[in-house]
Design a protein around this motif. Sequence first.
Motif, PDB file in Angstrom:
ATOM      1  N   ILE A 178      88.708  70.817 -31.659  1.00 29.60           N
ATOM      2  CA  ILE A 178      89.928  70.058 -31.944  1.00 29.60           C
ATOM      3  C   ILE A 178      90.481  70.461 -33.318  1.00 29.60           C
ATOM      4  N   LEU A 179      89.559  70.752 -34.244  1.00 31.35           N
ATOM      5  CA  LEU A 179      89.953  71.138 -35.605  1.00 31.35           C
ATOM      6  C   LEU A 179      90.297  72.626 -35.718  1.00 31.35           C
ATOM      7  N   GLY A 180      90.179  73.333 -34.583  1.00 31.01           N
ATOM      8  CA  GLY A 180      90.504  74.758 -34.577  1.00 31.01           C
ATOM      9  C   GLY A 180      89.419  75.646 -35.159  1.00 31.01           C
ATOM     10  N   LEU A 181      88.178  75.132 -35.221  1.00 36.22           N
ATOM     11  CA  LEU A 181      87.062  75.919 -35.765  1.00 36.22           C
ATOM     12  C   LEU A 181      86.448  76.761 -34.642  1.00 36.22           C
ATOM     13  N   PRO A 182      85.913  77.939 -34.962  1.00 38.10           N
ATOM     14  CA  PRO A 182      85.327  78.798 -33.923  1.00 38.10           C
ATOM     15  C   PRO A 182      84.038  78.226 -33.321  1.00 38.10           C
ATOM     16  N   TYR A 183      83.695  78.712 -32.119  1.00 36.14           N
ATOM     17  CA  TYR A 183      82.473  78.290 -31.428  1.00 36.14           C
ATOM     18  C   TYR A 183      81.280  79.094 -31.935  1.00 36.14           C
ATOM     19  N   PRO A 184      80.078  78.513 -32.085  1.00 36.56           N
ATOM     20  CA  PRO A 184      79.777  77.095 -31.970  1.00 36.56           C
ATOM     21  C   PRO A 184      80.159  76.360 -33.262  1.00 36.56           C
ATOM     22  N   LEU A 223      90.301  63.207 -31.119  1.00 36.06           N
ATOM     23  CA  LEU A 223      91.434  63.990 -30.621  1.00 36.06           C
ATOM     24  C   LEU A 223      92.766  63.284 -30.941  1.00 36.06           C
ATOM     25  N   TYR A 224      92.866  61.987 -30.602  1.00 32.38           N
ATOM     26  CA  TYR A 224      94.102  61.229 -30.844  1.00 32.38           C
ATOM     27  C   TYR A 224      94.405  61.103 -32.336  1.00 32.38           C
ATOM     28  N   PHE A 225      93.336  60.925 -33.121  1.00 32.35           N
ATOM     29  CA  PHE A 225      93.484  60.793 -34.574  1.00 32.35           C
ATOM     30  C   PHE A 225      94.086  62.068 -35.174  1.00 32.35           C
ATOM     31  N   ILE A 226      93.574  63.228 -34.727  1.00 30.35           N
ATOM     32  CA  ILE A 226      94.074  64.519 -35.222  1.00 30.35           C
ATOM     33  C   ILE A 226      95.519  64.746 -34.743  1.00 30.35           C
ATOM     34  N   GLN A 227      95.766  64.502 -33.461  1.00 34.93           N
ATOM     35  CA  GLN A 227      97.120  64.700 -32.911  1.00 34.93           C
ATOM     36  C   GLN A 227      98.151  63.866 -33.658  1.00 34.93           C
ATOM     37  N   LYS A 228      97.835  62.592 -33.896  1.00 41.45           N
ATOM     38  CA  LYS A 228      98.743  61.663 -34.575  1.00 41.45           C
ATOM     39  C   LYS A 228      99.059  62.146 -36.001  1.00 41.45           C
TER      40      LYS A 228
END
Length: 342
Positions: A178-184, A223-228
Amino acid sequence: MSAKNTYILGIESSCDDTSAAVICDGKVLSNIVANQEVHAKYGGVVPELASRAHQQNIVPVVQQAIEQAGIKNEDLSAIAFTRGPGLMGSLLVGTSFAKSLALGLDIPLIDVNHMQAHILAHFIKEEGSKIPEFPFICLTISGGHTQIVKIDHHFQMEVLGETIDDAVGEAFDKSAKILGLPYPGGPLIDKYAQLGNPKAFQFTQPKVGDLEFSFSGLKTQILYFIQKNVKENANFIEENLYDICASIQYTIIEILIKKLKNAVKQTGIKHIAIAGGVSANSEIRKRLITAEKHWGWTTYVPKFEYTTDNAAMIAITGYLKFLDNYKADMSVSAKARLKVTE
């Protein structure tokens, strides 16, 4: 070689790491792990690619483990392998190889439950390491599992509580995504959290049973917190990355510690261990060590190399089974789903 030495070769291939280890009478002589870089660009493990990579890696990895241990194939007493749980294609590679080698060398084959092995990694004999006393409670935390297990003996386990939806490792990795960080992303959240304020943002904890876990609601909340916030400020993540990671990690660790406290209260057992990939998290390790002083627990924190998937934990479990005169039938097959008590 003296006849009294017991050498166990462990083979682990449950997910995307091919690993082989040799243990002599409970001590690790080698623990080789081949990681698969191929999955990073897909943002998660691709089963088909994983099994192909295992086929390429297994022969050199096993060879390296035997060479590093300073022994020959003929010195091996038995071969232990991961039967499950895990990705079916990956498990099949390890299972088939272990069977063939055991047949060729005419030595016992020992199937190992991957989740039991995470817990029993605590029984590896090492300088300065504490071996847990029975009964003890183990918090098993990984990408696929979140459980509180009561261990009365090596192979007498009881699940006291577990997640009703997602595993804790998945919560870390999804939050990172969600934060756009790479996997893992789990290890990155841990790294950035150390630079942030854990109280900067508040997330509510799920309301479930005393020994149960739930992470799906928390993931949605994040997810909602970041989107908002991104809607209001396009640079929100960049400007607050460390604080966001610290707050997410704080919430998750609080949930884990709270459940452990409940387990201690209900059972009266104060010997507490952690196991699985997420037990590499610096904050849970720190909190567990301070729990010794605060609540009088005796805690067992595994060495970093025994937290993620590795063959040393398979070999030690095989060794303990070997001491019990256990031997698998050659018809044994890989099993994608396997409970920790099976």
